[in-house]
Design an enzyme around this catalytic site. Structure first.
Site, mmCIF file in Angstrom:
data_model
loop_
_atom_site.group_PDB
_atom_site.id
_atom_site.type_symbol
_atom_site.label_atom_id
_atom_site.label_comp_id
_atom_site.label_asym_id
_atom_site.label_seq_id
_atom_site.Cartn_x
_atom_site.Cartn_y
_atom_site.Cartn_z
ATOM 1 N N GLU A 1 5.718 -8.226 -2.864
ATOM 2 C CA GLU A 1 4.848 -8.557 -1.726
ATOM 3 C C GLU A 1 3.437 -8.272 -2.197
ATOM 4 O O GLU A 1 3.094 -7.119 -2.459
ATOM 5 C CB GLU A 1 5.178 -7.666 -0.521
ATOM 6 C CG GLU A 1 6.595 -7.794 0.002
ATOM 7 C CD GLU A 1 6.862 -9.134 0.647
ATOM 8 O OE1 GLU A 1 5.902 -9.858 0.969
ATOM 9 O OE2 GLU A 1 8.043 -9.480 0.809
ATOM 10 N N CYS B 1 -2.333 -6.657 4.918
ATOM 11 C CA CYS B 1 -1.948 -7.773 4.049
ATOM 12 C C CYS B 1 -1.910 -9.087 4.813
ATOM 13 O O CYS B 1 -2.074 -10.150 4.237
ATOM 14 C CB CYS B 1 -0.586 -7.497 3.427
ATOM 15 S SG CYS B 1 0.669 -7.094 4.641
HETATM 16 P P1 NAP Z 1 -1.988 -1.512 -5.971
HETATM 17 O O1 NAP Z 1 -3.172 -0.872 -6.560
HETATM 18 O O2 NAP Z 1 -1.411 -2.700 -6.656
HETATM 19 O O3 NAP Z 1 -0.889 -0.354 -5.808
HETATM 20 C C1 NAP Z 1 0.336 -0.591 -5.169
HETATM 21 C C2 NAP Z 1 1.337 0.452 -5.598
HETATM 22 O O4 NAP Z 1 1.626 0.277 -6.987
HETATM 23 C C3 NAP Z 1 0.837 1.885 -5.467
HETATM 24 O O5 NAP Z 1 1.894 2.702 -5.048
HETATM 25 C C4 NAP Z 1 0.405 2.229 -6.883
HETATM 26 O O6 NAP Z 1 0.435 3.603 -7.136
HETATM 27 C C5 NAP Z 1 1.462 1.515 -7.677
HETATM 28 N N1 NAP Z 1 1.108 1.198 -9.040
HETATM 29 C C6 NAP Z 1 -0.091 0.861 -9.531
HETATM 30 N N2 NAP Z 1 0.014 0.611 -10.851
HETATM 31 C C7 NAP Z 1 1.305 0.786 -11.196
HETATM 32 C C8 NAP Z 1 2.037 0.673 -12.416
HETATM 33 N N3 NAP Z 1 1.465 0.310 -13.539
HETATM 34 N N4 NAP Z 1 3.370 0.955 -12.388
HETATM 35 C C9 NAP Z 1 3.987 1.324 -11.248
HETATM 36 N N5 NAP Z 1 3.336 1.453 -10.069
HETATM 37 C C10 NAP Z 1 2.007 1.170 -10.032
HETATM 38 O O7 NAP Z 1 -2.256 -1.994 -4.472
HETATM 39 P P2 NAP Z 1 -2.913 -1.142 -3.289
HETATM 40 O O8 NAP Z 1 -4.369 -1.045 -3.574
HETATM 41 O O9 NAP Z 1 -2.139 0.091 -3.015
HETATM 42 O O10 NAP Z 1 -2.657 -2.080 -2.037
HETATM 43 C C11 NAP Z 1 -3.525 -3.109 -1.651
HETATM 44 C C12 NAP Z 1 -2.952 -4.449 -1.997
HETATM 45 O O11 NAP Z 1 -1.637 -4.552 -1.468
HETATM 46 C C13 NAP Z 1 -3.719 -5.590 -1.374
HETATM 47 O O12 NAP Z 1 -3.942 -6.574 -2.349
HETATM 48 C C14 NAP Z 1 -2.794 -6.112 -0.280
HETATM 49 O O13 NAP Z 1 -2.915 -7.492 -0.026
HETATM 50 C C15 NAP Z 1 -1.471 -5.818 -0.831
HETATM 51 N N6 NAP Z 1 -0.486 -5.653 0.244
HETATM 52 C C16 NAP Z 1 0.462 -6.630 0.392
HETATM 53 C C17 NAP Z 1 1.400 -6.504 1.399
HETATM 54 C C18 NAP Z 1 2.472 -7.545 1.568
HETATM 55 O O14 NAP Z 1 3.406 -7.269 2.316
HETATM 56 N N7 NAP Z 1 2.391 -8.698 0.929
HETATM 57 C C19 NAP Z 1 1.383 -5.409 2.265
HETATM 58 C C20 NAP Z 1 0.396 -4.444 2.087
HETATM 59 C C21 NAP Z 1 -0.532 -4.588 1.063
HETATM 60 P P3 NAP Z 1 -0.884 4.504 -7.042
HETATM 61 O O15 NAP Z 1 -1.389 4.404 -5.667
HETATM 62 O O16 NAP Z 1 -0.375 5.855 -7.401
HETATM 63 O O17 NAP Z 1 -1.830 3.915 -8.051
#
Ligand code: NAP
Length: 520
Positions: free
Chosen positions: A256, A295
């Protein structure tokens, strides 16, 4: 300062070594630290496979439903405390904090009820049976059985409660133990919920583990019966999609990710009508609720070209009427962004978009001395097809108004330029417009929300994700699918085609055996 611990292998683990600091985004004060250093990640998966999985699979759907209901109640009993933590750590006003926490409570309760309705089953039939032989003696059935693996859930920062529990609800009901990893910047709420879930006593040992901080080398140890469900940015999704072990062992994955959600106003919607008011209110709500860190929030607003000025004025007025400030003030409806990184990214994104359009209100500038605040920002594009507005998600209180001809097919074409969205809302009282746009958009958007006078009074906003309906979208939205009632369980179950004597495999026979001795 609070130290967030991880719940692994039946105990709470305090990370050794370097930790990540969590802040109050309103005051910038440090609140907590998280570290997963020292965790044996292979052992976490083995613990789930050895203890949690067998215990869950020995339960019927009704028993797992009762478990989810108990978790829902345990969280509900601490609702006010969780709302307060969300205000502090996520910068959400009370109304936005409730949106997240009540979402978790409600989704657990929904799947709890579903489990109880499924009753004493341990597996599910999938659709009607089929005659395969000359007569009905040789028969086929599709059934869904539990997989002896682990569900790893990597969640985004923006919904620390809902995102964790909507995933956990589907997996646990399917009989799959979970390992939950929240987005670190707002993990305080998720951590407290994990404590409540464990303390409830409802979960069999190994059914629910929680990691505060990074997942380390966890993904390297996942196997063919395991599943990874990820919510976050498309950048991280792309990295995980190519993870060597996940690819090599064909681990099931669901992504997602980002989404350039759209709203389309049809030419027939006159100023002051119920549909018009709904359109303006929903766009302003999406921009400001959770400071636009949703999102499903609308990023692209398509309006007939001759009405751009009229609609811009309405949306700017509605967005600016939302009181911005310290989220602990009961009158405030929009707080700061969740983290310093978010502030940096959102400002940079607004600056990039502003090069190609006019800023009608807001902008990237600082609006407070302290805290990660950005003003609601409305941009207006001269060219509705300009690629800049269909390429980048600015994950904050920012939307772009884009002109189009008023033709339903053109609207669908423009929505598709975003490369795949979670939700598109279309506002019209013209049946032909709704049908044409709605169905053409369907291939590019996981959910199409059709607004009209007839439903205006009862409607829930398009940004709201409901457990009864699927959530997810094609292309850049990740290509995944969650929730949708029973559909949400499929990801965790194995669909198997059973072929044989009808008397053995048809519901009357298998059901009778299974009710006596659960074996799935
Ligand atoms: P993110 O930076 O991609 O992080 C998401 C998750 O992935 C966090 O738990 C992060 O951990 C973890 N993560 C990051 N790098 C990783 C790696 N190399 N290996 C394993 N895990 C890793 O996204 P975010 O800033 O938290 O969220 C915002 C984004 O999420 C926006 O783009 C939004 O559109 C999207 N979103 C989508 C939905 C949907 O249902 N489609 C819902 C909500 C949000 P850490 O926090 O510890 O870095």
């Amino acid at each position: 300062m609070q130290t967030l611990t991880s719940y692994i292998q039946g105990r709470w683990h305090t990370g050794s070594g370097a930790s990540v600091t969590l802040y109050n985004p309103t005051t910038e004060a440090a609140l907590a630290q998280a570290s997963s250093a020292g965790i044996d990640f292979k052992g976490v998966l083995e613990h789930a496979r050895a203890k949690g999985g067998p215990a869950l699979r020995a339960m019927t759907y009704a028993q797992r439903g009762a478990l989810l209901d108990a978790l829902s109640k345990a969280i509900h009993a601490h609702r006010d405390e969780l709302i307060e933590l969300s205000i502090q750590n996520a910068g959400t006003p009370r109304s936005d904090a409730k949106f997240d926490i009540d979402g978790a409570i409600g989704t657990l309760a929904f799947y709890g009820r579903l489990g109880q309705e499924l009753g004493a089953r341990t597996f599910l039939y999938d659709g009607p049976g089929v005659q395969l032989g000359r007569t009905a003696r040789f028969w086929g059935e599709h059934v869904l059985v539990a997989r002896p693996g682990v569900a790893v859930h990597i969640n985004a920062f923006n919904f620390p409660a809902w995102n964790m529990m909507e995933k956990a609800a589907c997996a646990l009901l399917a009989g799959t133990p979970v390992v939950e990893k929240p987005g670190t910047p707002t993990a305080l709420v998720a951590w407290r919920i994990a404590q409540l879930c464990i303390a409830s006593g409802a979960l069999p040992e190994g059914a629910f583990q929680f990691i505060a901080g990074s997942v380390g080398d966890l993904l390297d140890h996942m196997g063919p019966q395991d599943s990874l469900a990820f919510t976050g940015s498309s950048g991280t999704a792309a990295k995980l999609r190519g993870h060597a072990n996940l690819v090599r062992r064909n681990v099931r994955v669901n992504f997602e990710a980002d989404s350039l959600n759209a709203a389309v106003l049809a030419p027939d919607v006159g100023a002051g009508s119920d549909t018009f008011n709904l359109f303006v209110a929903n766009v302003a709500l999406d921009m400001t609720q959770k400071s636009g860190q949703k999102c499903t929030a609308v990023r692209r607003v398509f309006v007939p070209k001759e009405r751009v000025d009229e609609l811009t004025a309405e949306i700017v007025a509605a967005a600016n009427a939302v009181k911005l400030g310290d989220p602990s003030d009961a009158a405030v409806r929009m707080g700061p962004l969740a983290s310093a990184d978010q502030l940096r990214d959102v400002r940079a994104g607004i600056e990039r978009l502003a090069k190609h359009g006019r800023v009608a209100t807001g902008g990237a500038g600082a609006i407070r001395e302290r805290g990660y605040f950005v003003a609601p920002t409305v941009l207006v594009a001269a060219d509705g097809r300009h690629p800049a507005f269909h390429a980048e998600e600015v994950f904050g209180p920012c939307a772009v108004i884009l002109p189009y001809s008023g033709d339903a097919r053109e609207a669908a074409e423009l929505v598709a330029l975003g490369g795949g969205s979670l939700v598109t809302s279309v506002y019209s009282n013209d049946q032909a417009f709704l049908e044409t746009a709605g169905l053409a958009i369907g291939a590019w958007s996981g959910r199409v929300w059709l607004g009209s006078d007839k439903m205006a009074e009862q409607s829930l906003a398009p940004g709201m994700v409901l457990p009864q309906m699927i959530h997810g979208g094609p292309g850049r939205a990740g290509g995944g699918e969650e929730l949708g009632g029973l559909r949400g369980l499929s990801f965790y179950l194995q669909r198997v085609a059973l072929q044989g004597f009808k008397g053995v495999i048809a519901p009357d026979s298998l059901c009778a055996q299974k009710n006596a001795a659960p074996t799935a």
